[in-house]
Design an enzyme around this catalytic site. Structure first.
Site, mmCIF file in Angstrom:
data_model
loop_
_atom_site.group_PDB
_atom_site.id
_atom_site.type_symbol
_atom_site.label_atom_id
_atom_site.label_comp_id
_atom_site.label_asym_id
_atom_site.label_seq_id
_atom_site.Cartn_x
_atom_site.Cartn_y
_atom_site.Cartn_z
ATOM 1 N N LYS A 19 -0.264 10.782 1.009
ATOM 2 C CA LYS A 19 0.605 10.180 -0.007
ATOM 3 C C LYS A 19 0.206 10.599 -1.422
ATOM 4 O O LYS A 19 1.043 11.012 -2.229
ATOM 5 C CB LYS A 19 0.568 8.648 0.110
ATOM 6 N N SER A 20 -1.081 10.482 -1.731
ATOM 7 C CA SER A 20 -1.544 10.804 -3.089
ATOM 8 C C SER A 20 -1.422 12.286 -3.389
ATOM 9 O O SER A 20 -1.063 12.682 -4.506
ATOM 10 C CB SER A 20 -3.002 10.343 -3.268
ATOM 11 N N ARG A 48 18.247 13.946 12.600
ATOM 12 C CA ARG A 48 18.485 15.320 12.143
ATOM 13 C C ARG A 48 19.761 15.455 11.323
ATOM 14 O O ARG A 48 19.966 16.469 10.666
ATOM 15 C CB ARG A 48 18.535 16.274 13.351
ATOM 16 N N ASP A 64 -1.900 4.039 -4.559
ATOM 17 C CA ASP A 64 -2.705 3.217 -3.658
ATOM 18 C C ASP A 64 -2.151 1.803 -3.511
ATOM 19 O O ASP A 64 -1.852 1.358 -2.406
ATOM 20 C CB ASP A 64 -4.169 3.163 -4.107
ATOM 21 N N GLY A 120 2.828 4.978 4.139
ATOM 22 C CA GLY A 120 2.246 5.678 5.280
ATOM 23 C C GLY A 120 0.813 5.248 5.484
ATOM 24 O O GLY A 120 0.206 4.615 4.615
ATOM 25 N N SER A 176 -3.285 5.411 5.917
ATOM 26 C CA SER A 176 -4.312 5.991 5.051
ATOM 27 C C SER A 176 -4.655 7.414 5.507
ATOM 28 O O SER A 176 -4.851 7.671 6.696
ATOM 29 C CB SER A 176 -5.558 5.112 5.093
ATOM 30 N N GLY A 177 -4.694 8.340 4.560
ATOM 31 C CA GLY A 177 -5.058 9.720 4.853
ATOM 32 C C GLY A 177 -3.903 10.608 5.260
ATOM 33 O O GLY A 177 -4.102 11.790 5.558
ATOM 34 N N HIS A 196 0.859 -1.193 0.000
ATOM 35 C CA HIS A 196 0.000 0.000 0.000
ATOM 36 C C HIS A 196 0.888 1.233 0.000
ATOM 37 O O HIS A 196 1.659 1.461 0.935
ATOM 38 C CB HIS A 196 -0.895 0.005 1.242
#
Length: 308
Positions: free
Chosen positions: A159-160, A243, A177, A153, A155-156, A138
């Site tokens: 990424k897209s 860092r 997706d 990552g 969902s939400g 995914h």
């Protein structure tokens, strides 16, 4: 369900089926090929019957030196219930004994006009690609400056949307997706998109968009080697993020370890630019230029100078 059958070779390489048509649904389970030269001499102890068998000019020229009885015995031993097919190359005349044995055992007998070495190379490449270990992840796969970057990552997390911004900046979308991944070599992972959602991006609140239609054919790719994984996660104030970039995290996909970078997400961070820079920095590291290592060495030199 078998990934490759004999009939797939017939269609892909435009081979002529001249016998054993009842066996064209036989499965092919290995990309290794066999040129049964030593078997022609009568040694079948280690005969790899489950491989595609190639008969070139060398094998058939030797075959013609055998007695009629030997010819029948060799061909009957060559055609087994496990043999996916026998291919005669260079458009050579097929021995009658081979035709009879193949038809009796229902082993597909195929004819090719190509040279044996050339056909062997093409068959191996095709079978290795089709039989390679596969998995699905995914995430989003984008080609950034020639580096295949897999963005993962929850969902939400964005990424897209990040992929859309990268496409606007001139990079190319491979998959959104769901990324289908196959391992073609020990350290080579090739990612592609499922056919159903190829060239599509899902943006929450906007819906499905076709990247190729909106941005042109130059904005998409059908497949790309994956070199870098960037994992997006919601910024955790209690977590200590890297860092300097000295510690290199790894992610294992199938049997391959990939460099992984974890990027914390919070409002105001331009993820597309950060990922773009991460891809460029990854390329620099592969060329031997490591900014974090150079800084560390500079810092150590400064400390040592001060102590003196």
């Amino acid at each position: 369900m078998p990934k490759v059958r004999t009939k797939d070779l017939i269609e892909h390489f435009q081979l002529e089926l001249i016998g054993g048509e009842n066996g064209i649904d036989r499965p092919i389970k290995t990309s290794d090929l066999s040129r049964p030269g030593i078997e022609m001499a009568g040694f079948f102890t280690y005969y790899p019957a489950d491989r595609v068998q190639l008969l070139g000019m060398t094998e058939l020229t030797f075959f013609e030196t055998l007695t009629p009885e030997q010819k029948r015995d060799r061909m009957n031993a060559l055609c087994t219930p496990k043999t996916p097919c026998i291919i005669v190359t260079r458009g050579q005349q097929v021995p009658l004994e081979l035709m009879e044995a193949a038809c009796e055992a229902n082993v597909p007998l195929l004819l090719s006009t190509q040279k044996t070495t050339r056909l062997s190379s093409r068959l191996t490449n095709y079978l290795e690609s089709k039989l390679a270990p596969t998995t699905a992840v995914h995430g989003v796969l984008v080609d950034i400056y020639g580096v295949g970057v897999l963005i993962t990552g929850s969902s939400g997390v964005g990424k897209s949307e990040t992929a859309l911004e990268l496409v606007k900046r001139g990079h190319r979308l491979v998959a959104d997706d769901s990324v289908e991944i196959r391992q073609e070599d020990e350290d080579t992972l090739i990612g592609s998109s499922p056919e159903l959602i190829e060239h599509l991006l899902e943006i929450r609140g906007l819906g499905i968009i076709n990247v190729m239609t909106l941005f042109g054919a130059g904005a998409v790719r059908n497949h790309k080697r994956i070199s870098l994984v960037i994992h997006l996660e919601i910024w955790d104030q209690k977590k200590n993020y890297d860092r300097l970039g000295l510690d290199e995290e790894k992610m294992k996909i199938i049997d391959t370890d990939l460099t992984k970078i974890t990027l914390p997400v919070r409002p105001g961070r331009n993820l597309a630019v950060i990922i773009e820079v991460a891809a460029m920095n990854f390329r620099l590291k592969r060329m031997g230029v490591n900014a974090a290592q150079q800084f560390s060495e500079r810092l150590m030199n400064a400390i040592e100078t001060k102590e003196e």
